[in-house]
Structures are given as structure tokens and as C-alpha cells.
Write an enzyme that holds these catalytic residues in place. Sequence first.
Site, mmCIF file in Angstrom:
data_model
loop_
_atom_site.group_PDB
_atom_site.id
_atom_site.type_symbol
_atom_site.label_atom_id
_atom_site.label_comp_id
_atom_site.label_asym_id
_atom_site.label_seq_id
_atom_site.Cartn_x
_atom_site.Cartn_y
_atom_site.Cartn_z
ATOM 1 N N PHE A 18 0.814 -1.210 0.000
ATOM 2 C CA PHE A 18 0.000 0.000 0.000
ATOM 3 C C PHE A 18 0.853 1.269 0.000
ATOM 4 C CE2 PHE A 18 -3.091 -2.990 2.018
ATOM 5 C CZ PHE A 18 -4.082 -2.883 1.060
ATOM 6 N N GLU A 174 -11.538 -12.662 11.571
ATOM 7 C CA GLU A 174 -12.133 -12.856 10.254
ATOM 8 C C GLU A 174 -11.923 -14.285 9.753
ATOM 9 O OE1 GLU A 174 -11.901 -8.177 8.832
ATOM 10 O OE2 GLU A 174 -10.335 -9.565 8.198
ATOM 11 N N ALA A 322 -3.541 -0.666 6.796
ATOM 12 C CA ALA A 322 -3.429 -0.080 5.469
ATOM 13 C C ALA A 322 -3.462 1.448 5.454
ATOM 14 C CB ALA A 322 -4.536 -0.638 4.570
#
Length: 424
Positions: A18, A174, A322
Amino acid sequence: MNIPETKFPRIVVIGGGFAGISFIKKLEKAKVQIVLFDRHNYHTFQPLLYQVSTAGLEPDSIAYPLRKIFRKNHDFHFRMAEVLKIDTESNTIFTAIGTLRYDYLVIATGTRTNFFGNESIAENSMPMKTVPQALDIRSLMLQNIEKADITTNAIERKQLLNFVVAGAGPTGVELAGALAEFRKGILENDYPELDEDEMNVHLIEGLDRVLPPMSKQASKKAQEFLEKLGVKIHLETFISGYDGKTVTTKDGKRFETATFIWAAGVTGALINGIDGEALVERANRYKVDAFNQINGFSNIFALGDIALMTSEEYPKGHPQVAQPAIQQGKHLGENFKRIFKGEKMKPFNYFDKGTMATVGRNKAVVDIGKLHFGGAIAWFLWMFVHLWFLVGFRNRVITFFNWTYSYINYDRAARLIIRPFKRG
């Protein structure tokens, strides 16, 4: 190394994550030569790696060719190679394919998995920092379920259907949620001989709550979602080892499992050649000032996860996610434009856009300032944000199609063992 000579300043960037791509994009029309080094020829959208590992997405949904990203950049060159060492005296980098001099160096190497010195975990667990690692997890998961479907040994079946995830940060939460949904949506339909209750998902965390970086409200809501999905949560539990069959903890617990996924920590991916006051060893990050310059150097910068920029608000540096990487990359690009104009650089100020994590279908949690909420609205917001920040229109379309298909059919279409996993 066949990089053409240039009359313009040469900026060498290490890392196509990123931070690196955000920085290079800002210099699209600048009169500079940019040389990007990365071990892979693609950018990975790491927030969705867990969906590749749990058969929700194919890898081409979250990976994008680096050369294609920078087609419009003037005098841009990409080399797929590992950077081995930096010689700050001669402004030279040493790589696996040769050496190259730089005028400016930007280090955006991100992080690597931290096993905290535990060799048994490093050797036998499944990390998830790269696309190949995510594919290995997917293959192992599916292979073990296939084996469980044919074995007549109850003990072996239990081990094959026991999934253990270490670390209850966003990645671990997640992962655990996705595995639990796989059990609910796929097992009973594709494997009628297997009992859904035989597949167990364990989430182990050393601290006293899941999602420690987020608010207590988000942690509580996420734990409720996980437990509703049937995930077994073990808090204040520290793992001592894994021999390939059994996970052991410091308080004497044992988990018989053939699938142990390590999502419990990261450390900076440093490069040899920069140390001393420029390196914060406890964090494995480079100490930078408000302009992302590494301490002691005027022409070497660090961005994102590898950079430690402290302030009153962030005494331990910005979170290794990020947004700080993207914002630092864009800001440094603007500062380079100022440098070339003979202007002073401006200090970086991080704008916290919030934190979010998804647990499963219609289940997510979001922290935005003092606002904390969860459920279906948070889940749709999570989907929109991740689609928005995917690199490339094609990736967004493919991912949106896959998510829509899965939402309607309760299915995971990427259940393919393309490359069988073999340890060692």
C-alpha cells in the site's frame, strides 16, 4: 543490472504494498526515474487474504500486476528481486540480481510473520502473509476435510476437523468467522456423511478480549457474533508449541488439530545495512521523523508498517494497517514534489478513518471516532470500503460478483485444491 542511466533523480522504492504504490502514483508526472523492487510481480490486497484461504475468493481477485499499475508513470522500472543489503555510504543497494545506486531510497517492505522465537510453531503452523501462503491454507483445509470424509478412525476425524486459529486480532477473527461459516454453509451440503457438529473452530488469544486494537464495544459485539457462529474462544491463553498434531498452551490445554493457523503477530521486514539509532529493535521498525526520513539520513525514507513515527497521540507509532501506509505514501509523494521545487517538506498528520472487522455474513464491527456499531450496516460498510480500495476495476468486479453469488447462494465457489499442500 540493466536499469538505464538518467539525468533525473533516481528514486529506488523497496516494496509494492500500500505505501509503495501510493507513493509512486503521486509521482506519475514527475521528472524522476523510479525503480521498484519486490519479491513478487503483483500487489496483494492483504485485508482479503483470509477470503482466499477460506475459499471465498480466488487469488486474482486480490492481486494486481505491479507493472500494470504504473503504466502511465514516466521512466518507471520494475524488477522482481529481493533486496539483500543497503550500503548507505555509497548510496547502493545489493539485490539478488545485482547492485544499483540511488539518489533517494524509500523503504516500504511492510511486515513478516512473528513467531516470537518459537521454532515448533514456525516449522509446523500455517502463516498467512502472502498469496501462496493463503493458497496453502485453502488446500490444507480442503484436503483435511476430504480425508475426514473417508476415514473410519474417529480420533483421526476429530483431529482433521479441528481448526485452531492463534491470535484474535482482525485477521484471526475474520479467519475464524469464515471457517465457521464454511462449516454452516458447505459441510452439510457437500459432505453429507460428516456431521456439522464434528467440525470445530477454536480461536486462541493471549489478552482478555478479541480485537484488542478496537474498542471494548466492538470486541464485545464481535465475540457475540463469533460465539453465535459456534466459534470456541479461549482468552488469556498463551500457546507454547505445536508439533504438527497437537497445540499446547502454557496453562496445560491441548488441541488435537491438523490445521493450525498462526495470526498472532507480525514484525518489521528489515533490510541489512541500517541499524543503530535508526532502528528500534523492540519493534523491528525504522525510527522516522515527521517527514518519514529515517533518523540520521537525509535521502532515505521509510513508509507504512516498517516506519515508526511517534507523537503524543501515537507514542508507539501508527497502527500497522493499510490506512497509515496509504496516507504516508501519498504525503511523501507530495513532499518529493516540494523537494524538487526547492520548497520545504510538510510534516505528516495521520487522519484516523476508523477501524473495522467482519465476522461473517451480515456480521461486522466498526469504530469511527466515538461511534461504534455492528451488524448488517457495519458489514455492508466493510464490503464497500474493501471494494473501493481494491486496486484495479477488474478486481472490484470479480470480488463484487463473488460476494453477491456467495450472499445469494450461501456458497464458496473457490473450493478447489489446485495445488495440493505438502509440508516440507
